[in-house]
Design an enzyme around this catalytic site. Structure first.
Site, PDB file in Angstrom:
ATOM      1  N   GLU A  80      63.185  25.684  41.962  1.00  0.00           N
ATOM      2  CA  GLU A  80      62.060  25.717  41.033  1.00  0.00           C
ATOM      3  C   GLU A  80      61.065  24.596  41.302  1.00  0.00           C
ATOM      4  O   GLU A  80      59.850  24.812  41.285  1.00  0.00           O
ATOM      5  CB  GLU A  80      62.598  25.620  39.586  1.00  0.00           C
ATOM      6  CG  GLU A  80      61.526  25.579  38.520  1.00  0.00           C
ATOM      7  CD  GLU A  80      60.870  26.928  38.280  1.00  0.00           C
ATOM      8  OE1 GLU A  80      59.834  26.942  37.611  1.00  0.00           O
ATOM      9  OE2 GLU A  80      61.380  27.945  38.779  1.00  0.00           O
ATOM     10  N   ASP A  81      61.556  23.372  41.556  1.00  0.00           N
ATOM     11  CA  ASP A  81      60.676  22.198  41.556  1.00  0.00           C
ATOM     12  C   ASP A  81      60.497  21.513  42.908  1.00  0.00           C
ATOM     13  O   ASP A  81      59.793  20.504  42.986  1.00  0.00           O
ATOM     14  CB  ASP A  81      61.219  21.156  40.550  1.00  0.00           C
ATOM     15  CG  ASP A  81      61.148  21.655  39.112  1.00  0.00           C
ATOM     16  OD1 ASP A  81      60.247  22.458  38.830  1.00  0.00           O
ATOM     17  OD2 ASP A  81      61.981  21.257  38.289  1.00  0.00           O
TER      18      ASP A  81
END
Length: 736
Positions: A80-81
């Protein structure tokens, strides 16, 4: 300040405490990988971002999950990051870990933009359905729990938004999975931001009274422990607690109770080895304290749906203060605290038939349960509660619920008919796909539309899985392509007719067509062709019914002919002329010179038995019956090209049905006028099939009433009844 390394060492210590076979080298590799890829990222509280994955892994370890769960928890934000991909994780840590991380990532992307009750239920169902491995849900709940623990550093708007999501989505799921401790903490932390005043009042009151509470619970604890020691109950442990803040809040505010009125504000828990010991302890507690009637629950004999088992009894203490006692075995306690997460530990102990019933719920919830050791069993935990449904996202993050096997066509029409009708392409998870692409849980679907789109293809009817999409496609073809539908439908109909050995001349014969159209429930052949063309009716079904109707007509004609021949033969023998034959009536109407004829009553004048009537042969609609005083049947209209289409019709003697007719009631407007008219109509015992009213600017009200009557005599009674109402000026039968 605790360093990042110290946090990780504490995590390893927790893991060693319950899983000596854990793969600590891989867990360390996951920690190093996450730390490297999160790099300089920081959290809002000023700590390095890596502290969040470590804390989530710590919560997962406290649930005593396996090595893969710990690794996935450490990596859960990488896709996700960071620049990490699914393939990167799969290559280093295996496909199973990558699947779990990817599942958590998809759940993180869910946007809770609409909070209607139905949407909430869809979201909860979707979370289960898309998390085919239960560990995805468990890690996501751990992730949300740690975020709620550090929510004080977020903006007030985000605090409320996340707290609401937690209360509506994650706390109920934790409850469904039997994660009692996590459910309580999620509820308390959510309440802190949703109603801070009430939360502060409750916690301050509990804190102020904590010394008294501890003294009260301590005294009871010693008394029960002494009794159990005297009874020689082995390994019995007694401890007390005060109800958690949200539970108090719910009872105080929902049930309007004070703290003093909450019976189970205090609770003691007794843990023992066996079920028999549970019931022995119950007897001991009831010997020591007086039970409150109606406050005993046996969740051992009848477990809750989420596997929870315990004996609950509420008793009165020596000071007159009520408190609850919960009695359970150590195994029951582990499941009460950690639900599904704890269950796999006891898998080895339930292979006999006697233990299987205890875990009926888990068998329904989890797709696979193979007899396996703990570490292997967790691999087979899968959720498949909603196999007949698939949950996908719009680009905005809204959840759309579709039938299993659904395609982008189903998705487009579920959003709006106009989206489906103007669709020219679809993207799933950012990639162009075909119209027949099968959607899966968690897919993000985007529909490309164009104002110049030609509309749906007929092939879409075979691709779409939902009845909603197919219905909307049929509606489009019905509305937009009438001429094309008629041409295509006629071709299909004639081909099927030929296959059945019938001809169009048999269908269009003057004495057959009205009966055929009536049998098929269409007004004209063009309507039938159009319906076949857009897929609302099949040519095979139409031809089968036409064949049946023609056969019936043929048999009826043969019988009629035989009867007529018999009468003529009888007349020859007796020397008397045969009696005139009476035509068969349709809807109570005899049409001169025709039998088995389609009849309909004109809406312009709505004739009823007793009215003088006249018939008009329409094109494809049969005979339309008018009142003789109807302007549309006036004498000056019975000339010219249509002169030969007016025909004599009469009422039959065997009328058994009611006929719909219309009345116009002109009134001076006043209060309760509608009530008086409705009451008057109800006393006449006629059926009211429609009524509307409009008021005029000059103070009048005009009622248009549709009723069903048996004949003109009954209609006359109704009109007289209405005339007798105060303020009624005129009662007419509209015509023309």
């Amino acid at each position: 300040m605790v360093t990042v390394e110290e946090r990780y060492e504490h995590l390893e210590k927790t893991i060693r405490g319950y899983n000596i076979s854990a793969d600590l080298s891989q867990i360390r590799a996951a920690y190093e990988y996450a730390r490297e890829h999160h790099g300089e990222q920081m959290r809002r509280d000023g700590t390095p971002f890596i502290t969040h994955p470590i804390n989530v892994a710590q919560i997962v370890a406290e649930m005593r999950l396996d090595s893969e769960s710990i690794i996935a928890a450490l990596l859960h934000d990488c896709i996700e990051d960071t620049d990490t991909t699914y393939e990167d994780v799969a290559k280093i840590f295996g496909v199973t870990v990558a699947d779990i991380v990817d599942g958590v990532t998809k759940l993180t992307r869910v946007k809770y933009s609409t909070m209607e009750e139905e949407q909430m239920e869809n979201l909860r169902k979707m979370l289960f359905a898309m998390s085919r491995d239960i560990r995805v849900i468990l890690i996501k709940i751990a992730d949300r729990l740690h975020n709620m623990r550090t929510m004080e550093y977020q903006t007030p708007a985000k605090q409320k938004k996340k707290a609401f999501e937690t209360m509506e989505i994650y706390a109920p799921i934790a409850h469904r999975l039997g994660l009692a401790k996590m459910k309580w903490e999620l509820e308390d932390l959510s309440l802190k931001y949703l109603d801070p005043v009430a939360y502060r009042e409750i916690t301050e009151r509990l804190e102020a009274d904590s010394a008294d509470h501890n003294q009260f619970l301590g005294g009871i604890q010693k008394k029960i422990q002494a009794k159990l020691t005297e009874m020689e109950v082995p390994n019995a442990v007694v401890y007390g607690r005060v109800k958690h803040p949200y539970s108090i809040y719910r009872k105080m505010y929902a049930q309007e109770k004070t703290m003093e009125e909450i019976y189970d504000l205090f609770a003691l828990r007794v843990l023992v080895d066996t079920v028999a010991d549970c019931y022995n302890v119950l007897g001991a507690v009831h010997d020591l304290y007086k039970p409150i009637l109606g406050r005993f629950k046996d969740y051992i004999a009848t477990p809750k749906p989420n596997m929870y088992q315990s004996l609950h009894t509420t008793v009165i203490g020596d000071e007159g203060i009520p408190f609850e006692v919960q009695i359970r075995t150590y195994d029951m306690h582990a499941i009460a605290e950690y639900g599904v997460a704890a269950h796999w530990k006891y898998k080895q102990g339930i292979r006999t038939n006697g233990g299987e019933g205890t875990y009926e719920w888990i068998r329904r919830l989890l797709e696979n349960q193979e007899d396996a050791d703990a570490e292997e069993f967790i691999h087979s935990l899968k959720v498949d509660l909603f196999a007949e449904e698939v949950f996908v996202f719009t680009p905005r993050g809204d959840v759309v619920n579709l039938p299993a096997g659904a395609t982008p066509i189903d998705f487009a029409y579920s959003i709006h008919s106009a989206i489906g009708n103007t669709m020219v392409g679809a993207k799933v998870n950012g990639r162009m796909v075909g119209y027949d692409h099968v959607l899966h849980n968690g897919d993000v679907v985007e529909i490309n539309t164009s104002k110049s789109a030609k509309g749906p293809s007929r092939d879409w009817m075979n691709i779409a899985k939902s009845s909603e999409a197919r219905s909307k496609i049929r509606q489009w073809f019905k509305r937009e392509r009438r001429e094309e539908n008629i041409a295509q439908g006629r071709a299909s109909f004639e081909a099927e007719l030929k296959h059945a050995g019938l001809t169009m001349s048999q269908v269009t014969a003057a004495d057959a067509l009205p009966a055929i159209l009536k049998r098929l429930s269409f007004q004209t052949l063009d309507e039938l062709y159009a319906a076949i063309g857009y897929g609302g009716y099949t040519a095979l079904k139409a031809v089968n019914r036409i064949r049946d109707e023609l056969q019936q007509m043929s048999r009826a004609a043969a019988i009629e002919k035989a009867a007529q021949a018999a009468e003529e033969a009888k007349a020859v023998q007796t020397g008397k002329p045969p009696a005139p034959r009476r035509s068969k009536s349709e809807k109570g109407i005899i049409v001169e010179g025709l039998s088995n004829c389609l009849v309909k009553f004109s809406k312009c004048c709505t004739p009823v038995p007793g009215d003088e009537i006249v018939g008009f042969i329409t094109r494809g609609y049969g005979v339309s019956v008018h009142r003789r005083d109807c302007p549309n049947a006036a004498q000056d209209r019975r000339t010219g090209a249509d002169q030969g289409r007016w025909i004599k019709v009469t009422w039959s003697d065997d009328i058994r049905e009611a006929y719909s007719t219309a009345l116009e009631v002109v009134c001076k407007d006043r209060p309760n006028l509608l009530v008086d008219i409705s009451t008057a109509l109800s006393t006449t015992k006629v059926s009211i099939t429609g009524m509307n009213v409009h008021a005029t600017a000059d103070g009048f009200a005009i009622f248009h009433v549709t009723i069903s009557v048996t004949d003109a005599k009954q209609l006359d009674q109704v009109m007289r009844k209405l005339h007798g109402i105060s303020s009624v000026m005129k009662v007419n039968r509209p015509a023309g």
